[in-house]
Design a protein around this motif. Structure first.
Motif, mmCIF file in Angstrom:
data_model
loop_
_atom_site.group_PDB
_atom_site.id
_atom_site.type_symbol
_atom_site.label_atom_id
_atom_site.label_comp_id
_atom_site.label_asym_id
_atom_site.label_seq_id
_atom_site.Cartn_x
_atom_site.Cartn_y
_atom_site.Cartn_z
ATOM 1 N N THR A 108 11.412 18.758 -3.977
ATOM 2 C CA THR A 108 10.271 19.102 -3.126
ATOM 3 C C THR A 108 8.998 18.452 -3.646
ATOM 4 N N GLN A 109 8.796 18.508 -4.953
ATOM 5 C CA GLN A 109 7.605 17.893 -5.546
ATOM 6 C C GLN A 109 7.609 16.379 -5.341
ATOM 7 N N LEU A 110 8.763 15.748 -5.495
ATOM 8 C CA LEU A 110 8.847 14.304 -5.277
ATOM 9 C C LEU A 110 8.555 13.939 -3.820
ATOM 10 N N THR A 111 9.048 14.740 -2.902
ATOM 11 C CA THR A 111 8.789 14.507 -1.484
ATOM 12 C C THR A 111 7.298 14.629 -1.194
ATOM 13 N N GLN A 112 6.640 15.633 -1.789
ATOM 14 C CA GLN A 112 5.205 15.805 -1.597
ATOM 15 C C GLN A 112 4.433 14.620 -2.159
ATOM 16 N N VAL A 113 4.837 14.124 -3.309
ATOM 17 C CA VAL A 113 4.178 12.965 -3.907
ATOM 18 C C VAL A 113 4.350 11.741 -3.013
ATOM 19 N N ASP A 114 5.559 11.536 -2.484
ATOM 20 C CA ASP A 114 5.818 10.410 -1.582
ATOM 21 C C ASP A 114 4.927 10.496 -0.341
ATOM 22 N N ARG A 115 4.831 11.691 0.242
ATOM 23 C CA ARG A 115 3.991 11.873 1.435
ATOM 24 C C ARG A 115 2.527 11.585 1.123
ATOM 25 N N GLU A 116 2.066 12.057 -0.016
ATOM 26 C CA GLU A 116 0.674 11.835 -0.414
ATOM 27 C C GLU A 116 0.406 10.346 -0.626
ATOM 28 N N GLU A 117 1.326 9.654 -1.259
ATOM 29 C CA GLU A 117 1.161 8.210 -1.463
ATOM 30 C C GLU A 117 1.136 7.468 -0.132
ATOM 31 N N GLU A 118 2.007 7.854 0.805
ATOM 32 C CA GLU A 118 2.009 7.234 2.128
ATOM 33 C C GLU A 118 0.703 7.489 2.856
ATOM 34 N N ARG A 119 0.193 8.719 2.773
ATOM 35 C CA ARG A 119 -1.060 9.076 3.425
ATOM 36 C C ARG A 119 -2.219 8.273 2.846
ATOM 37 N N GLN A 120 -2.254 8.149 1.517
ATOM 38 C CA GLN A 120 -3.321 7.380 0.881
ATOM 39 C C GLN A 120 -3.240 5.904 1.274
ATOM 40 N N LEU A 121 -2.044 5.371 1.380
ATOM 41 C CA LEU A 121 -1.866 3.981 1.786
ATOM 42 C C LEU A 121 -2.325 3.773 3.228
ATOM 43 N N GLU A 122 -1.996 4.735 4.104
ATOM 44 C CA GLU A 122 -2.449 4.658 5.495
ATOM 45 C C GLU A 122 -3.967 4.707 5.583
ATOM 46 N N MET A 123 -4.590 5.582 4.799
ATOM 47 C CA MET A 123 -6.054 5.697 4.793
ATOM 48 C C MET A 123 -6.687 4.407 4.271
ATOM 49 N N LYS A 124 -6.098 3.809 3.288
ATOM 50 C CA LYS A 124 -6.613 2.570 2.708
ATOM 51 C C LYS A 124 -6.512 1.425 3.717
ATOM 52 N N ASN A 125 -5.405 1.367 4.437
ATOM 53 C CA ASN A 125 -5.168 0.300 5.408
ATOM 54 C C ASN A 125 -5.908 0.533 6.727
ATOM 55 N N LEU A 126 -6.342 1.748 6.981
ATOM 56 C CA LEU A 126 -7.022 2.071 8.222
ATOM 57 C C LEU A 126 -8.308 1.262 8.388
ATOM 58 N N GLY A 127 -9.027 1.047 7.332
ATOM 59 C CA GLY A 127 -10.276 0.298 7.392
ATOM 60 C C GLY A 127 -10.079 -1.201 7.423
ATOM 61 N N LYS A 128 -8.874 -1.697 7.339
ATOM 62 C CA LYS A 128 -8.611 -3.132 7.285
ATOM 63 C C LYS A 128 -7.933 -3.635 8.558
ATOM 64 N N THR A 129 -8.207 -3.012 9.661
ATOM 65 C CA THR A 129 -7.629 -3.453 10.920
ATOM 66 C C THR A 129 -8.536 -4.517 11.522
ATOM 67 N N TYR A 130 -7.972 -5.629 11.899
ATOM 68 C CA TYR A 130 -8.735 -6.733 12.473
ATOM 69 C C TYR A 130 -8.343 -6.898 13.936
ATOM 70 N N HIS A 131 -9.367 -7.188 14.773
ATOM 71 C CA HIS A 131 -9.125 -7.413 16.195
ATOM 72 C C HIS A 131 -9.531 -8.837 16.524
ATOM 73 N N ALA A 132 -8.716 -9.526 17.278
ATOM 74 C CA ALA A 132 -9.029 -10.898 17.698
ATOM 75 C C ALA A 132 -9.523 -10.859 19.135
ATOM 76 N N VAL A 133 -10.599 -11.574 19.390
ATOM 77 C CA VAL A 133 -11.158 -11.648 20.728
ATOM 78 C C VAL A 133 -10.934 -13.063 21.249
ATOM 79 N N ASN A 134 -10.360 -13.164 22.400
ATOM 80 C CA ASN A 134 -10.090 -14.468 23.014
ATOM 81 C C ASN A 134 -11.229 -14.775 23.996
ATOM 82 N N LYS A 135 -12.121 -15.703 23.626
ATOM 83 C CA LYS A 135 -13.269 -16.076 24.455
ATOM 84 C C LYS A 135 -12.911 -17.093 25.515
#
Length: 138
Positions: A108-135
């Motif tokens: 259970t503790q390992l599963t919680q740690v895995d979930r927390e690491e995934e959540r932190q990775l998602e939060m870190k990657n959330l600010g690095k989303t790039y959008h391309a605009v086709n002019k």
């Protein structure tokens, strides 16, 4: 590979190897103790003896009896009331190193740690989303 070491029981210097973890004198004493324990638990009336009963009946320490069990010299299948403590909580068990409760808790503790690491990775990657605009629309 052999090396010099001090016996954990008596402090005497001995050659440590894969077969013995104590000096020759202590090894001989352990073998006598093993024979006493084995003779005791093999008697029909003692096959269902608890650890405390075996210790009192033989005079051999509980730690040494547990050592015999862990090394496989005493097979627990034949002795239903013997066991050894879980490495984590001390509950009496008959196989492996951890009781079912401790295994479940660690999982259970390992599963919680895995979930927390995934959540932190998602939060870190959330600010690095790039959008391309086709002019150049046609």
């Amino acid at each position: 590979m052999s090396q010099l070491d001090n016996c954990p029981n008596c402090g005497q210097v001995y050659i440590k190897n894969a077969f013995r973890d104590v000096c020759m004198d202590c090894y001989k004493q352990e073998e006598e103790d093993y024979q006493n324990v084995y003779k005791f638990i093999r008697q029909r009336q003692n096959r269902t003896a608890t650890m405390e009963h075996v210790v009192n009946g033989t005079g051999v320490s509980e730690a040494l009896i547990i050592k015999f069990i862990r090394k496989g010299r005493i097979q627990l299948a034949q002795f239903p009331h013997l066991g050894y403590p879980c490495d984590r909580c001390g509950t009496l068990i008959r196989e492996e190193k951890l009781c079912v409760s401790c295994k479940k808790d660690i999982q259970t503790q390992l599963t919680q740690v895995d979930r927390e690491e995934e959540r932190q990775l998602e939060m870190k990657n959330l600010g690095k989303t790039y959008h391309a605009v086709n002019k150049n629309k046609r």
